[in-house]
Design an enzyme around this catalytic site. Structure first.
Site, PDB file in Angstrom:
ATOM      1  N   GLY A  40       0.728  -1.201   0.190  1.00  9.99           N
ATOM      2  CA  GLY A  40      -0.071  -0.045   0.023  1.00  9.99           C
ATOM      3  C   GLY A  40       0.957   1.024   0.017  1.00  9.99           C
ATOM      4  N   THR A  91       2.158   3.411  -2.405  1.00  8.13           N
ATOM      5  CA  THR A  91       1.940   4.293  -3.329  1.00  8.13           C
ATOM      6  C   THR A  91       0.609   4.988  -2.909  1.00  8.13           C
ATOM      7  OG1 THR A  91       2.427   2.935  -5.077  1.00  8.13           O
ATOM      8  CG2 THR A  91       1.404   4.481  -5.730  1.00  8.13           C
ATOM      9  N   HIS A 126      11.557   0.950   2.171  1.00  2.74           N
ATOM     10  CA  HIS A 126      11.187  -0.285   2.304  1.00  2.74           C
ATOM     11  C   HIS A 126      12.025  -0.873   3.379  1.00  2.74           C
ATOM     12  CE1 HIS A 126       8.190  -0.375  -0.763  1.00  2.74           C
ATOM     13  NE2 HIS A 126       8.977  -0.359  -1.782  1.00  2.74           N
ATOM     14  N   SER A 181       0.679  -9.266  -5.411  1.00  4.02           N
ATOM     15  CA  SER A 181       1.070  -8.030  -6.179  1.00  4.02           C
ATOM     16  C   SER A 181       2.450  -8.084  -6.615  1.00  4.02           C
ATOM     17  CB  SER A 181       0.721  -6.921  -5.144  1.00  4.02           C
ATOM     18  OG  SER A 181       0.999  -5.738  -5.809  1.00  4.02           O
ATOM     19  N   GLY A 240      -5.708  -3.143  -7.428  1.00  2.00           N
ATOM     20  CA  GLY A 240      -6.056  -2.556  -6.211  1.00  2.00           C
ATOM     21  C   GLY A 240      -7.039  -3.428  -5.366  1.00  2.00           C
TER      22      GLY A 240
HETATM   23  P1  PAP Z   1       5.445  -0.392  -4.000  1.00  2.00           P
HETATM   24  O1  PAP Z   1       5.448  -0.901  -2.722  1.00  2.00           O
HETATM   25  O2  PAP Z   1       5.929  -0.932  -4.987  1.00  2.00           O
HETATM   26  O3  PAP Z   1       5.032   0.947  -3.966  1.00  2.00           O
HETATM   27  P2  PAP Z   1       2.169  -0.678  -3.627  1.00  2.00           P
HETATM   28  O4  PAP Z   1       2.040   0.638  -3.824  1.00  2.00           O
HETATM   29  O5  PAP Z   1       2.555  -1.070  -2.297  1.00  2.00           O
HETATM   30  O6  PAP Z   1       3.643  -0.702  -4.368  1.00  2.00           O
HETATM   31  O7  PAP Z   1       1.413  -1.541  -4.213  1.00  2.00           O
HETATM   32  C1  PAP Z   1       0.496  -2.670  -3.482  1.00  2.00           C
HETATM   33  C2  PAP Z   1      -0.787  -2.503  -4.216  1.00  2.00           C
HETATM   34  O8  PAP Z   1      -1.365  -1.182  -3.818  1.00  2.00           O
HETATM   35  C3  PAP Z   1      -1.078  -2.763  -5.336  1.00  2.00           C
HETATM   36  O9  PAP Z   1      -1.787  -3.972  -5.681  1.00  2.00           O
HETATM   37  P3  PAP Z   1      -2.245  -4.945  -6.771  1.00  2.00           P
HETATM   38  O10 PAP Z   1      -0.733  -5.376  -7.380  1.00  2.00           O
HETATM   39  O11 PAP Z   1      -2.865  -6.058  -5.981  1.00  2.00           O
HETATM   40  O12 PAP Z   1      -3.001  -4.063  -7.601  1.00  2.00           O
HETATM   41  C4  PAP Z   1      -1.696  -1.529  -6.104  1.00  2.00           C
HETATM   42  O13 PAP Z   1      -2.697  -1.840  -6.944  1.00  2.00           O
HETATM   43  C5  PAP Z   1      -2.139  -0.959  -4.855  1.00  2.00           C
HETATM   44  N1  PAP Z   1      -2.613   0.520  -5.084  1.00  2.00           N
HETATM   45  C6  PAP Z   1      -1.984   1.623  -5.695  1.00  2.00           C
HETATM   46  N2  PAP Z   1      -2.501   2.504  -5.747  1.00  2.00           N
HETATM   47  C7  PAP Z   1      -3.683   2.439  -4.785  1.00  2.00           C
HETATM   48  C8  PAP Z   1      -4.596   3.328  -4.129  1.00  2.00           C
HETATM   49  N3  PAP Z   1      -4.401   4.673  -4.676  1.00  2.00           N
HETATM   50  N4  PAP Z   1      -5.533   2.796  -3.412  1.00  2.00           N
HETATM   51  C9  PAP Z   1      -5.639   1.601  -3.184  1.00  2.00           C
HETATM   52  N5  PAP Z   1      -4.552   0.772  -3.700  1.00  2.00           N
HETATM   53  C10 PAP Z   1      -3.738   0.968  -4.223  1.00  2.00           C
END
Ligand code: PAP
Length: 285
Positions: free
Chosen positions: A23, A25, A83, A113, A243
């Site tokens: 989560g 982003t 991280h 993910s 998401g």
């Molecule tokens: P990161 O650690 O590489 O930055 P991160 O953002 O933690 O990644 O991604 C985790 C999940 O957050 C993703 O899930 P998914 O692969 O199952 O789709 C991503 O889609 C989701 N995510 C990104 N932006 C949002 C948002 N605004 N609200 C809710 N979930 C989100």
């Protein structure tokens, strides 16, 4: 690690910390939007034209890229991300009294993910991706960078109990379920609580809407461009895959899920930390 020796925290720095794909982003967008809400009208906000990773940089990436000076150039209060597990944070951060916001997520969804994210990165380099089952097994073994997932969360959990005024512990699933309550909690922790007037004007809802998955995914800034350094570049679009929660059901068998849940439960036992989605033990366990 250069960052451990050379990073200079400022007392008002804010660190957003997560295991990858928990989560990050979303937290970056929410914290940035909440903190800067009086600087920019929300309908002309920088998040409409910049990716959340552009406005809240990963400090370790900048060190690896030899661009640590960019951190010095940022105005205060800085919002930075990493991280890194707690035990690897520079002493200058853990001893500084800077604020930390940590977000955790059901490890099963994290693995899914991360697998998709890695698959895209591998495909972009013309490499084959690990089969999902093998990848999942590696997660159970704690065989990933920054792993094991449960230790990562547990360390920050303990720190949030010890120093609750400095370390805020959030859960992705709870934020999805109660975004308004969590934005208010975030604002209070950040020292910029929402006034009654702002609440009446619907500022909380505006922040939630600006940072929503659907909104961010639809923006050009997040459809195009990339993040990262040199060979580790990843498309902005890959941060907005699906998401939500529970996609593990489309990838892992019930037995695989039970195995990882069992490990996580055992490792967290007695800590007081529970993660939504990590199932209670059943009679067969
Ligand atoms: P990161 O650690 O590489 O930055 P991160 O953002 O933690 O990644 O991604 C985790 C999940 O957050 C993703 O899930 P998914 O692969 O199952 O789709 C991503 O889609 C989701 N995510 C990104 N932006 C949002 C948002 N605004 N609200 C809710 N979930 C989100």
């Amino acid at each position: 690690m250069a960052i451990r020796q050379h990073f200079n925290p400022r007392p008002d720095d804010l660190f957003l910390i997560s295991f990858p794909k928990s989560g990050t982003t979303w937290l970056k967008a929410l914290a940035f939007a909440t903190m800067t809400r009086t600087h920019y009208p929300l309908d002309r906000h920088p998040l409409l034209s910049l990716n959340p990773h552009d406005v809240v940089p990963f400090m370790d990436d900048l060190f690896v890229a030899g661009q640590a000076s960019k951190l010095e150039a940022l105005p205060s209060p800085r919002i930075l991300a990493t991280h890194m597990p707690y035990f690897l944070l520079p002493d200058s951060i853990t001893g500084s009294g800077c604020r930390i916001i940590y977000i955790c997520c059901d490890p099963k969804d994290v693995v899914v993910s991360l697998w998709h994210f890695s698959a895209k990165a591998s495909a972009a380099k013309g490499r084959e991706c690990f089969p999902f089952d093998k990848f999942f097994e590696m997660a159970c073994e704690g065989d990933f960078p920054y792993s094991p997932i449960w230790d990562h969360s547990l360390q920050y959990w303990k720190e949030s109990l010890r120093r609750s005024e400095k370390v805020l512990f959030l859960k992705y699933e709870e934020m999805l379920e109660e975004p308004a309550a969590n934005v208010k909690r975030l604002a209070e922790f950040l020292g910029c609580p929402l006034s009654e007037e702002e609440e009446k004007e619907g500022v909380v809802e505006e922040i939630i809407s600006l940072c929503s998955f659907e909104k961010l995914k639809s923006l050009d800034a997040n459809k195009k461009g990339s993040q990262g350094i040199a060979v580790f570049k990843v498309a902005n679009a890959s941060f907005f895959r699906k998401g939500g929660i529970g996609d593990w059901r489309n990838h892992a068998s019930p037995e695989m899920a039970q195995k990882l849940d069992g490990i996580v439960r055992e490792k967290l036992e007695g800590s007081g930390l529970t993660i939504p989605g990590v199932e209670e033990a059943t009679a067969e366990d």
